[in-house]
Design an enzyme around this catalytic site. Sequence first.
Site, PDB file in Angstrom:
ATOM      1  CE  LYS A   1      -2.018  -1.162   3.904  1.00 12.45           C
ATOM      2  NZ  LYS A   1      -1.302  -2.428   4.201  1.00 12.45           N
TER       3      LYS A   1
ATOM      4  NE  ARG B   1      -4.517  -1.447  10.065  1.00 12.86           N
ATOM      5  CZ  ARG B   1      -3.433  -0.950   9.450  1.00 12.86           C
ATOM      6  NH1 ARG B   1      -3.451   0.238   8.913  1.00 12.86           N
ATOM      7  NH2 ARG B   1      -2.351  -1.656   9.365  1.00 12.86           N
TER       8      ARG B   1
ATOM      9  NE  ARG C   1       7.235  -2.491   6.320  1.00  8.99           N
ATOM     10  CZ  ARG C   1       5.900  -2.416   6.350  1.00  8.99           C
ATOM     11  NH1 ARG C   1       5.234  -1.848   5.370  1.00  8.99           N
ATOM     12  NH2 ARG C   1       5.252  -2.907   7.381  1.00  8.99           N
TER      13      ARG C   1
ATOM     14  NE  ARG D   1       5.987  -0.426  10.378  1.00  9.94           N
ATOM     15  CZ  ARG D   1       4.824  -0.543   9.750  1.00  9.94           C
ATOM     16  NH1 ARG D   1       4.666  -0.006   8.553  1.00  9.94           N
ATOM     17  NH2 ARG D   1       3.828  -1.177  10.310  1.00  9.94           N
TER      18      ARG D   1
ATOM     19  NE  ARG E   1       2.030  -4.989  11.340  1.00 16.36           N
ATOM     20  CZ  ARG E   1       3.205  -4.907  10.715  1.00 16.36           C
ATOM     21  NH1 ARG E   1       4.273  -5.490  11.245  1.00 16.36           N
ATOM     22  NH2 ARG E   1       3.302  -4.247   9.596  1.00 16.36           N
TER      23      ARG E   1
HETATM   24  P1  ADP Z   1       1.060  -1.890   7.703  1.00 15.48           P
HETATM   25  O1  ADP Z   1       2.245  -1.394   6.969  1.00 15.48           O
HETATM   26  O2  ADP Z   1       1.287  -3.145   8.474  1.00 15.48           O
HETATM   27  O3  ADP Z   1      -0.192  -1.965   6.898  1.00 15.48           O
HETATM   28  P2  ADP Z   1       0.547   0.631   9.135  1.00 15.48           P
HETATM   29  O4  ADP Z   1       1.798   1.402   9.008  1.00 15.48           O
HETATM   30  O5  ADP Z   1      -0.605   1.016   8.299  1.00 15.48           O
HETATM   31  O6  ADP Z   1       0.862  -0.919   8.934  1.00 15.48           O
HETATM   32  O7  ADP Z   1       0.074   0.601  10.649  1.00 15.48           O
HETATM   33  C1  ADP Z   1       0.971   0.287  11.703  1.00 15.48           C
HETATM   34  C2  ADP Z   1       0.191   0.137  13.013  1.00 15.48           C
HETATM   35  O8  ADP Z   1      -0.469   1.382  13.313  1.00 15.48           O
HETATM   36  C3  ADP Z   1      -0.927  -0.901  12.999  1.00 15.48           C
HETATM   37  O9  ADP Z   1      -0.456  -2.215  13.290  1.00 15.48           O
HETATM   38  C4  ADP Z   1      -1.843  -0.350  14.088  1.00 15.48           C
HETATM   39  O10 ADP Z   1      -1.324  -0.611  15.387  1.00 15.48           O
HETATM   40  C5  ADP Z   1      -1.755   1.153  13.861  1.00 15.48           C
HETATM   41  N1  ADP Z   1      -2.777   1.634  12.877  1.00 15.48           N
HETATM   42  C6  ADP Z   1      -2.531   2.219  11.675  1.00 15.48           C
HETATM   43  N2  ADP Z   1      -3.665   2.552  11.054  1.00 15.48           N
HETATM   44  C7  ADP Z   1      -4.673   2.153  11.884  1.00 15.48           C
HETATM   45  C8  ADP Z   1      -6.092   2.204  11.793  1.00 15.48           C
HETATM   46  N3  ADP Z   1      -6.711   2.723  10.718  1.00 15.48           N
HETATM   47  N4  ADP Z   1      -6.805   1.694  12.831  1.00 15.48           N
HETATM   48  C9  ADP Z   1      -6.206   1.182  13.911  1.00 15.48           C
HETATM   49  N5  ADP Z   1      -4.871   1.089  14.061  1.00 15.48           N
HETATM   50  C10 ADP Z   1      -4.102   1.576  13.055  1.00 15.48           C
HETATM   51  P1  ADP Z   2       2.239  -1.797   3.232  1.00 15.99           P
HETATM   52  O1  ADP Z   2       2.236  -0.291   3.210  1.00 15.99           O
HETATM   53  O2  ADP Z   2       1.027  -2.387   2.579  1.00 15.99           O
HETATM   54  O3  ADP Z   2       2.474  -2.357   4.600  1.00 15.99           O
HETATM   55  P2  ADP Z   2       4.816  -1.560   1.802  1.00 15.99           P
HETATM   56  O4  ADP Z   2       4.471  -0.718   0.625  1.00 15.99           O
HETATM   57  O5  ADP Z   2       5.565  -0.939   2.911  1.00 15.99           O
HETATM   58  O6  ADP Z   2       3.469  -2.297   2.351  1.00 15.99           O
HETATM   59  O7  ADP Z   2       5.610  -2.844   1.245  1.00 15.99           O
HETATM   60  C1  ADP Z   2       6.148  -3.829   2.149  1.00 15.99           C
HETATM   61  C2  ADP Z   2       7.549  -4.238   1.672  1.00 15.99           C
HETATM   62  O8  ADP Z   2       7.448  -4.971   0.444  1.00 15.99           O
HETATM   63  C3  ADP Z   2       8.490  -3.072   1.381  1.00 15.99           C
HETATM   64  O9  ADP Z   2       9.792  -3.465   1.761  1.00 15.99           O
HETATM   65  C4  ADP Z   2       8.389  -2.876  -0.142  1.00 15.99           C
HETATM   66  O10 ADP Z   2       9.613  -2.368  -0.685  1.00 15.99           O
HETATM   67  C5  ADP Z   2       8.121  -4.299  -0.622  1.00 15.99           C
HETATM   68  N1  ADP Z   2       7.196  -4.355  -1.769  1.00 15.99           N
HETATM   69  C6  ADP Z   2       6.141  -3.545  -2.055  1.00 15.99           C
HETATM   70  N2  ADP Z   2       5.495  -3.931  -3.176  1.00 15.99           N
HETATM   71  C7  ADP Z   2       6.157  -5.042  -3.616  1.00 15.99           C
HETATM   72  C8  ADP Z   2       5.983  -5.921  -4.747  1.00 15.99           C
HETATM   73  N3  ADP Z   2       4.994  -5.752  -5.631  1.00 15.99           N
HETATM   74  N4  ADP Z   2       6.869  -6.941  -4.879  1.00 15.99           N
HETATM   75  C9  ADP Z   2       7.872  -7.137  -3.977  1.00 15.99           C
HETATM   76  N5  ADP Z   2       8.077  -6.339  -2.903  1.00 15.99           N
HETATM   77  C10 ADP Z   2       7.243  -5.309  -2.714  1.00 15.99           C
END
Ligand code: ADP
Ligand code: ADP
Length: 215
Positions: A13, A87, A126, A161, A172
């Site tokens: 994302k 979420r 990551r 992270r 998660r």
């Molecule tokens: P990911 O990359 O795993 O999708 P995020 O960076 O979006 O994670 O979120 C990291 C953490 O922040 C989540 O595991 C949760 O604890 C909190 N968080 C983020 N967005 C939300 C949301 N919309 N509702 C509740 N908790 C959230």
């Molecule tokens: P999210 O925001 O959904 O948690 P990220 O965009 O941070 O996910 O992506 C998670 C990890 O996977 C990062 O290290 C990113 O560089 C890698 N990544 C993202 N998209 C792809 C893909 N299509 N193929 C392989 N690795 C990816």
Amino acid sequence: MNIILLGPPGAGKGTQAHRLVAEQGMVQLSTGDMLRAARTSGTEMGKQVAAVMDRGELVTDEIVIGLIAEQLDSDASSGFIFDGFPRTLTQADALGALLESKGQTLEAVVEMQVDDEALVERITGRFTCGACGTGYHDSFKKPDVEGKCDNCGAEGTFKRRPDDNEDALRTRLFAYYKDTSPLIGYYYAKDKLKRIDGLGEIEEVAGQINTALDL
Ligand code: ADP
Ligand code: ADP
Ligand code: ZN
């Protein structure tokens, strides 16, 4: 055009949101980034959510809805990308009401489908540039020069992270399937859902998203 990027942790994302910001001038609203910023700056709310985030649990609806509400008056003529929000169904209802109160609509919800095995691989490799937020991966997206950010040129700013470990990731993923995946049906019923295969390479996924959004 306001869109939601929906998908489990590590689905890509943030990566795709960054690209849409650069290519389309959209504004990314990531509740995860906002919460991490609150932790870094040491606000009361930041302290309150730190342990919850590190365990991989969701923070309260009230907090994240408040964070999004504060941002919706920002100047975003090309639209908002909601990344990691909503979420829960409560958050989804709140977003609908907030957008309506601003005379705005939601164009599409892009569901990025990635299986658990690939998620573990993505999350455990990551890292991000602490200066500009660009995301990288140990195998799939390495910087051109080791230790240096391709985007902003900063050196020694890469960080990982605390919740990108196997235990927190399990929590998660469980939260995603239990609390967030019901949104797939919710937006399908509203005729907003676009499902894409998030397993391909970053460029392939980008192409699919552009097609789904008519970009
Ligand atoms: P990911 O990359 O795993 O999708 P995020 O960076 O979006 O994670 O979120 C990291 C953490 O922040 C989540 O595991 C949760 O604890 C909190 N968080 C983020 N967005 C939300 C949301 N919309 N509702 C509740 N908790 C959230
Ligand atoms: P999210 O925001 O959904 O948690 P990220 O965009 O941070 O996910 O992506 C998670 C990890 O996977 C990062 O290290 C990113 O560089 C890698 N990544 C993202 N998209 C792809 C893909 N299509 N193929 C392989 N690795 C990816
Ligand atoms: Zn950088």
